[in-house]
Design a protein around this motif. Structure first.
Motif, PDB file in Angstrom:
ATOM      1  N   ALA A  61      53.314   9.817  73.109  1.00 11.43           N
ATOM      2  CA  ALA A  61      54.010   9.467  71.865  1.00 11.43           C
ATOM      3  C   ALA A  61      55.156  10.439  71.589  1.00 11.43           C
ATOM      4  CB  ALA A  61      53.024   9.472  70.704  1.00 11.43           C
ATOM      5  N   SER A  62      54.875  11.711  71.765  1.00  8.11           N
ATOM      6  CA  SER A  62      55.879  12.730  71.428  1.00  8.11           C
ATOM      7  C   SER A  62      57.130  12.583  72.292  1.00  8.11           C
ATOM      8  CB  SER A  62      55.263  14.122  71.591  1.00  8.11           C
ATOM      9  OG  SER A  62      54.127  14.237  70.741  1.00  8.11           O
ATOM     10  N   ILE A  63      56.935  12.251  73.554  1.00  7.07           N
ATOM     11  CA  ILE A  63      58.085  12.089  74.458  1.00  7.07           C
ATOM     12  C   ILE A  63      58.861  10.814  74.120  1.00  7.07           C
ATOM     13  CG2 ILE A  63      58.763  11.759  76.892  1.00  7.07           C
ATOM     14  CD1 ILE A  63      57.813  14.619  76.359  1.00  7.07           C
ATOM     15  N   LEU A  64      58.154   9.756  73.755  1.00  8.54           N
ATOM     16  CA  LEU A  64      58.841   8.518  73.352  1.00  8.54           C
ATOM     17  C   LEU A  64      59.717   8.782  72.129  1.00  8.54           C
ATOM     18  CD1 LEU A  64      59.306   5.430  73.544  1.00  8.54           C
ATOM     19  CD2 LEU A  64      57.225   5.135  72.152  1.00  8.54           C
ATOM     20  N   ARG A  65      59.188   9.558  71.188  1.00  8.36           N
ATOM     21  CA  ARG A  65      59.980   9.867  69.990  1.00  8.36           C
ATOM     22  C   ARG A  65      61.205  10.724  70.323  1.00  8.36           C
ATOM     23  NH1 ARG A  65      59.084  13.529  65.003  1.00  8.36           N
ATOM     24  NH2 ARG A  65      60.188  12.379  63.369  1.00  8.36           N
ATOM     25  N   LEU A  66      61.050  11.665  71.256  1.00  9.00           N
ATOM     26  CA  LEU A  66      62.211  12.461  71.679  1.00  9.00           C
ATOM     27  C   LEU A  66      63.319  11.564  72.210  1.00  9.00           C
ATOM     28  CD1 LEU A  66      60.987  15.626  73.661  1.00  9.00           C
ATOM     29  CD2 LEU A  66      61.800  15.480  71.290  1.00  9.00           C
ATOM     30  N   PHE A  67      62.917  10.558  72.974  1.00 15.49           N
ATOM     31  CA  PHE A  67      63.904   9.622  73.546  1.00 15.49           C
ATOM     32  C   PHE A  67      64.653   8.903  72.416  1.00 15.49           C
ATOM     33  CE2 PHE A  67      64.435   5.401  75.988  1.00 15.49           C
ATOM     34  CZ  PHE A  67      65.607   5.817  76.609  1.00 15.49           C
ATOM     35  N   ALA A 132      59.679   8.756  78.937  1.00 12.40           N
ATOM     36  CA  ALA A 132      59.296   7.942  77.772  1.00 12.40           C
ATOM     37  C   ALA A 132      58.623   6.649  78.241  1.00 12.40           C
ATOM     38  CB  ALA A 132      60.527   7.633  76.923  1.00 12.40           C
ATOM     39  N   ARG A 133      59.222   6.006  79.239  1.00  9.52           N
ATOM     40  CA  ARG A 133      58.628   4.780  79.788  1.00  9.52           C
ATOM     41  C   ARG A 133      57.224   5.068  80.354  1.00  9.52           C
ATOM     42  NH1 ARG A 133      59.933   2.384  84.860  1.00  9.52           N
ATOM     43  NH2 ARG A 133      59.700   4.524  85.611  1.00  9.52           N
ATOM     44  N   ASP A 134      57.113   6.155  81.122  1.00 10.40           N
ATOM     45  CA  ASP A 134      55.830   6.467  81.745  1.00 10.40           C
ATOM     46  C   ASP A 134      54.770   6.785  80.697  1.00 10.40           C
ATOM     47  OD1 ASP A 134      57.036   6.022  84.161  1.00 10.40           O
ATOM     48  OD2 ASP A 134      57.360   8.138  84.612  1.00 10.40           O
TER      49      ASP A 134
END
Ligand code: HEM
Ligand SMILES: *[C@@H]1O[C@H](CO)[C@@H](O)[C@H](O)[C@H]1NC(C)=O
Ligand SMILES: *[C@@H]1O[C@H](CO)[C@@H](O)[C@H](O)[C@H]1NC(C)=O
Length: 321
Positions: A61-67, A132-134
């Motif tokens: 989740a955190s990486i998706l939000r960074l994107f 983010a995709r992964d």
């Protein structure tokens, strides 16, 4: 017959024009951008994300939000990854990011591995897009083909981060406008908000909603009040999706329909307005959500990329070269 030819010609011309318009600001990214220069990049990112998500599911989740926060500020150019220094102001202390944006160490670790395999080749912006995709896939969500070829910015914008990323206090018309300003439709906005099927929010971002709003399930409000006092406890966490906080599914929309959206902005999508019907559809049809989400996240990922010789390939994602 002549008229058919004329129409055919007209349509051909129109399609060229439409294609040219579509490329404006959307740019020439390609899924095979690194296929000869760094053929293993996707495997490297995927393996590192697998390790990170296994250690802590929330990291997906955190990486998706960074994107998201990267793409909404100057386009998807890794500007969010730049550290503040004595002579450089980045975006990490912007209101939406401070004490909130996380996962930078994971991106650093991936970058180190990617540099070891193919130095000075893969941008931090592309690493973030792949990661983010992964993350979404590792939490059970849909997959999509990641367009590649973004380059990294040499600048950041604290001001844009404070004004162009939506706030949880925003109403529906503001949310629609902020996404429209990035070339994304209301439908894209509603589908992308489904990202809140994973991850956590801090009390400071939902306090006003659980104490003061009426379009909220009272039992849900009471439950969240138990760990989010009227004052203090600003950083206490609650899951954005009460049902399955580490599963990327359509439960977020099911929550909205029963007034269990955690953020004010979440519940704005189902509050008697223009997005109600779509929220209902997604709540009962996970395939409809997945297909709209994947289309929208690809569009989000192609906001104003730096390509060609613009920007640079950063050696360290935290610093301009
Ligand atoms: C529609 C407007 C949006 C608003 C107002 C909004 C706001 C927020 C807020 C306030 C949080 C909690 C932050 C905290 O308390 O520290 C959050 C978390 C999150 N947001 Fe959004 N968001 C929006 C759209 C999006 C979009 C488009 C995405 C991704 C494409 C996204 C992905 C996430 C994720 C995954 C989390 C959890 C992060 C974690 O647990 O570390 N959000 N968002
Ligand atoms: C939404 O918020 C904006 C900015 O605060 C405000 O100007 C506007 O009147 C609000 N719209 C509605 C429908 O409440
Ligand atoms: C609820 O609204 C009242 C009146 O606007 C305000 O004084 C109070 O601070 C709000 N409470 C919370 C927890 O936001």
């Amino acid at each position: 017959m002549a008229s058919v030819d004329t129409i055919t010609n007209f349509l051909a011309t129109l399609s060229v024009i439409v294609t040219l318009l579509a490329f404006h600001g959307r740019a020439q990214l390609s899924p095979t951008f690194y296929s000869s220069t760094c053929p293993n990049v996707q495997t490297i990112v995927r393996d590192a994300m697998e390790e990170a998500v296994e250690k802590e599911a929330r990291m997906g989740a955190s990486i998706l939000r960074l994107f998201f926060h990267d793409c909404f500020v100057q386009g998807c150019d890794a500007s969010i990854l730049l550290d503040d220094t004595a002579t450089f102001t980045g975006e990490k202390n912007a209101i939406p990011n401070k004490n909130s944006a996380r996962g930078f160490e994971v991106i650093d670790a991936i970058k180190t591995k990617v540099e070891a395999a193919c130095s000075n080749t893969v941008s931090c912006a592309d690493i973030l897009a792949l990661a983010a995709r992964d993350g979404v896939v590792l939490l059970g969500g849909p997959t999509w083909t990641v367009e590649l070829g973004r380059r990294d910015s040499r600048t950041a914008s604290l001001t844009a981060a404070n004004t162009q990323i939506p706030f949880p206090s925003d109403n529906l018309s503001t949310l629609i406008s902020l996404f429209a300003a990035k070339g994304l439709s209301a439908r894209d906005m509603t589908a992308l908000s489904g990202s809140h099927t994973i991850g956590q929010a801090r009390c400071t971002n939902f306090r006003a909603r659980i104490y003061n709003e009426t379009n909220i399930d009272p039992n849900f409000a009471a439950l969240r009040q138990a760990n989010c006092p009227t004052s203090g406890g600003d950083n206490n966490l609650a899951p954005l999706d009460i049902q399955t906080p580490t599963q990327f599914d359509n439960a977020y929309y099911q929550n909205l329909v029963v007034r269990r959206g955690l953020l004010h902005s979440d519940q704005q999508l189902f509050n008697g307005g223009s997005q109600d019907a779509l929220v209902k559809t997604y709540s009962g049809n996970s395939e409809a959500f997945s297909s709209d989400f994947t289309a929208a996240v690809v569009r989000m990922g192609s906001i104003d990329p730096l390509t060609g010789t613009a920007g640079e390939i950063r050696k360290n994602c935290r610093l301009v070269n």
